[in-house]
Design a protein around this motif. Structure first.
Motif, PDB file in Angstrom:
ATOM      1  N   SER A  33     -11.930 -56.423 -84.070  1.00 44.17           N
ATOM      2  CA  SER A  33     -11.761 -57.008 -85.359  1.00 44.17           C
ATOM      3  C   SER A  33     -11.873 -57.488 -86.716  1.00 44.17           C
ATOM      4  O   SER A  33     -11.774 -57.567 -87.722  1.00 44.17           O
ATOM      5  N   ALA A  34     -13.292 -58.000 -86.278  1.00 44.27           N
ATOM      6  CA  ALA A  34     -14.097 -58.745 -87.634  1.00 44.27           C
ATOM      7  C   ALA A  34     -14.923 -57.932 -88.711  1.00 44.27           C
ATOM      8  O   ALA A  34     -14.515 -57.802 -89.742  1.00 44.27           O
TER       9      ALA A  34
ATOM     10  N   TYR B 277       4.673 -58.611 -82.863  1.00 45.46           N
ATOM     11  CA  TYR B 277       3.888 -56.676 -82.157  1.00 45.46           C
ATOM     12  C   TYR B 277       3.307 -57.116 -83.543  1.00 45.46           C
ATOM     13  O   TYR B 277       2.054 -56.162 -83.616  1.00 45.46           O
ATOM     14  N   TYR B 278       2.865 -58.091 -84.648  1.00 44.53           N
ATOM     15  CA  TYR B 278       1.472 -58.397 -85.454  1.00 44.53           C
ATOM     16  C   TYR B 278      -0.368 -58.044 -84.841  1.00 44.53           C
ATOM     17  O   TYR B 278       0.460 -59.115 -84.260  1.00 44.53           O
ATOM     18  N   GLY B 279      -1.198 -57.776 -85.511  1.00 45.70           N
ATOM     19  CA  GLY B 279      -2.255 -57.985 -85.065  1.00 45.70           C
ATOM     20  C   GLY B 279      -3.226 -57.246 -85.665  1.00 45.70           C
ATOM     21  O   GLY B 279      -2.218 -56.766 -86.288  1.00 45.70           O
ATOM     22  N   LYS B 280      -4.955 -58.087 -86.293  1.00 45.32           N
ATOM     23  CA  LYS B 280      -5.887 -57.681 -86.925  1.00 45.32           C
ATOM     24  C   LYS B 280      -5.265 -58.084 -88.186  1.00 45.32           C
ATOM     25  O   LYS B 280      -4.475 -58.868 -88.866  1.00 45.32           O
ATOM     26  N   THR B 281      -4.958 -56.841 -88.960  1.00 40.77           N
ATOM     27  CA  THR B 281      -4.819 -56.713 -90.765  1.00 40.77           C
ATOM     28  C   THR B 281      -3.173 -57.711 -90.495  1.00 40.77           C
ATOM     29  O   THR B 281      -2.098 -57.175 -90.549  1.00 40.77           O
ATOM     30  N   VAL B 282      -3.235 -58.762 -91.024  1.00 36.94           N
ATOM     31  CA  VAL B 282      -1.977 -59.252 -91.915  1.00 36.94           C
ATOM     32  C   VAL B 282      -2.403 -59.336 -93.744  1.00 36.94           C
ATOM     33  O   VAL B 282      -2.852 -59.512 -94.219  1.00 36.94           O
ATOM     34  N   PHE B 283      -1.028 -59.628 -94.464  1.00 39.69           N
ATOM     35  CA  PHE B 283      -0.845 -59.578 -95.341  1.00 39.69           C
ATOM     36  C   PHE B 283       0.288 -59.898 -96.221  1.00 39.69           C
ATOM     37  O   PHE B 283       0.620 -59.570 -96.292  1.00 39.69           O
TER      38      PHE B 283
ATOM     39  N   LEU C  44      -5.163 -61.000 -87.142  1.00 41.98           N
ATOM     40  CA  LEU C  44      -4.962 -61.650 -86.360  1.00 41.98           C
ATOM     41  C   LEU C  44      -5.671 -61.693 -85.349  1.00 41.98           C
ATOM     42  O   LEU C  44      -5.485 -61.994 -83.704  1.00 41.98           O
ATOM     43  N   GLY C  45      -7.001 -60.638 -84.696  1.00 38.99           N
ATOM     44  CA  GLY C  45      -7.370 -60.467 -84.008  1.00 38.99           C
ATOM     45  C   GLY C  45      -6.920 -59.221 -83.120  1.00 38.99           C
ATOM     46  O   GLY C  45      -5.627 -58.715 -83.046  1.00 38.99           O
ATOM     47  N   THR C  46      -7.388 -59.272 -81.836  1.00 40.57           N
ATOM     48  CA  THR C  46      -6.778 -58.393 -80.643  1.00 40.57           C
ATOM     49  C   THR C  46      -5.667 -59.263 -80.042  1.00 40.57           C
ATOM     50  O   THR C  46      -5.440 -60.565 -80.014  1.00 40.57           O
TER      51      THR C  46
END
Length: 422
Positions: free
Chosen positions: A231-232, A261-267, A166-168
């Motif tokens: 993030s990449a 509140y999520y950012g960067k990695t999600v799974f 989800l990036g910054t």
């Protein structure tokens, strides 16, 4: 008088089901221990403001689903709808994050006022895992590897992994503008929920389960096309570790999380055996949440497993046995005390034995019916004749072996050689 019933969407877990729950929980907890994650026990009730600040006012959870109430001090309290916010609150309150790393887990009921259906209840149970103080993709990978090990231990095969970044906050803000432009130009195709999300949190439109919007969502620009370099690189590092561990995954550029509140990695780990509620486990990074609550910036990542959904999928072939080995029949007032003390002595000498002692009196005939129904391998009979002769009568309940008698002094050795302990 109205029939007593549980609250809608909140279910009893009865005796014949609890061994499976215990097996599931103990299997997962054993694996968490292998990774040196430590248990933290959190309150079921927190201040409402905690969830509003953590989850976000514009989420369905806060706006529609929370069980909130005023206590006698006119403080607004909420039954926890998820565990991360409480875990962060506990960490800040007790100074767990300052110049430290933490690997934590918790379990228990969560509460959301949703329409009850298979795989979705108003009181549901989760095991949550959180790690604080780790910046790199290695901890993200560790948690995904941990999940994979849990599925293996439970003999789950039909479960797949989807990942995304989800990036910054900055890159999401830029992407948000692009997404708003896209969906605004197709406003006549948006359903009622998506129109609200367009104003409040347009990324959530990508998470819509409305089949009529599938083609519109598939045509939307994706965040990976606008991902920041940091993030990449983080995402590339995660994929490299997963590839090295031979973990199969799909990059789903439309995978988002329902919490702000999520950012960067999600799974997400998903099964196609559960219908619409196919997500068994979901998680990701929330590096800004601790700082959002006024503490020092602390990177964090975690996931939660829905136990009700996992119960539908798990294999219980290696589950520990709970059926009693022995049913102790007691007849006559004089035999009650010696019988119960004998059972205690056997439990001391044979720690693995499961003895069901008959209590409450009754004829031998009724006791034998209960002994047979219990599933026990043996019935030990202690009547007044046996008591006078310091012996017990043994009846085999699952074989054709003839009835026999055993002296009290020889009983421990007899049971240890006659029973199959498991």
């Amino acid at each position: 008088m109205a029939k007593l019933q549980a609250v809608r969407g909140m279910h009893d877990i009865l005796m014949h089901d609890t061994p499976r729950w215990q097996f599931l929980e103990e299997t997962i907890q054993t694996i968490l221990s292998q990774y040196s994650y430590q248990e933290i026990r959190l309150p079921i009730v927190e201040k409402t403001e905690l969830f509003k600040r953590s989850i976000g006012d514009n989420t369905d959870i806060v706006s529609k689903e929370m069980y909130s109430f005023d206590d006698r001090n006119d403080s607004s309290l909420t039954l926890r709808p998820e565990g991360t916010a409480g875990c962060v609150r506990a960490g800040i309150e007790h100074g767990l994050f300052h110049n430290q790393t933490q690997r934590l887990w918790y379990s228990g009921p969560m509460f959301r006022h949703e329409r009850p259906q298979k795989g979705r209840q108003r009181q549901f149970h989760q095991i949550g895992v959180e790690a604080f103080g780790f910046n790199g993709p290695d901890i993200d990978a560790e948690q995904i590897l941990m999940c994979s090990r849990i599925w293996q231990a439970l003999n789950l095969s039909d479960i797949s992994l989807e990942i995304n970044s989800l990036g910054t906050t900055e890159s999401r803000s830029e992407y948000r503008t692009i997404l708003v432009d896209y969906f605004s130009s197709h406003k006549n195709q948006l359903d009622e929920d998506s129109l609200v999300r367009l104003e409040q949190n347009p990324l959530r439109i990508l998470d819509s389960k409305n089949p009529d919007m599938k083609s519109l969502i598939m045509g939307a620009p994706t965040l990976d096309e606008h991902l920041d370099t940091e993030s990449a690189d983080h995402f590339a590092g995660l994929k490299e570790i997963l590839d090295g561990a031979d973990i199969k995954y799909t990059v789903n550029p439309r995978l988002v999380r329902g919490l702000d509140y999520y950012g960067k990695t999600v799974f997400e780990w998903i099964s196609n055996q559960l219908g619409a509620q196919g997500t068994v486990c979901a998680g990701g990074r929330y590096d800004g949440l601790v700082e959002h609550h006024g503490a020092s910036s602390t990177p964090a990542v975690g996931f939660a497993i829905g136990l009700e959904r996992l119960m539908e999928l798990a294999s219980f072939v290696n589950m520990p046995e709970t059926t009693p080995h022995v049913y102790l029949l007691i007849s006559g007032e004089k035999s009650v005390k010696p019988g119960l003390l004998l059972a205690e002595q056997l439990r001391n000498q044979l720690p693995n034995i499961r003895i069901l002692s008959h209590c409450g009196g009754g004829s031998f005939k009724s006791q034998f019916k209960k002994a047979d129904k219990s599933g026990a391998q043996l019935a030990l009979i202690l009547g007044e004749d046996e008591l006078d002769n310091n012996q017990l009568t043994v009846k085999y309940l699952r074989s054709d072996k003839p009835q026999t008698t055993v002296k009290w002094s020889e009983l421990t050795n007899f049971l240890s050689t006659s029973l199959q302990f498991n």
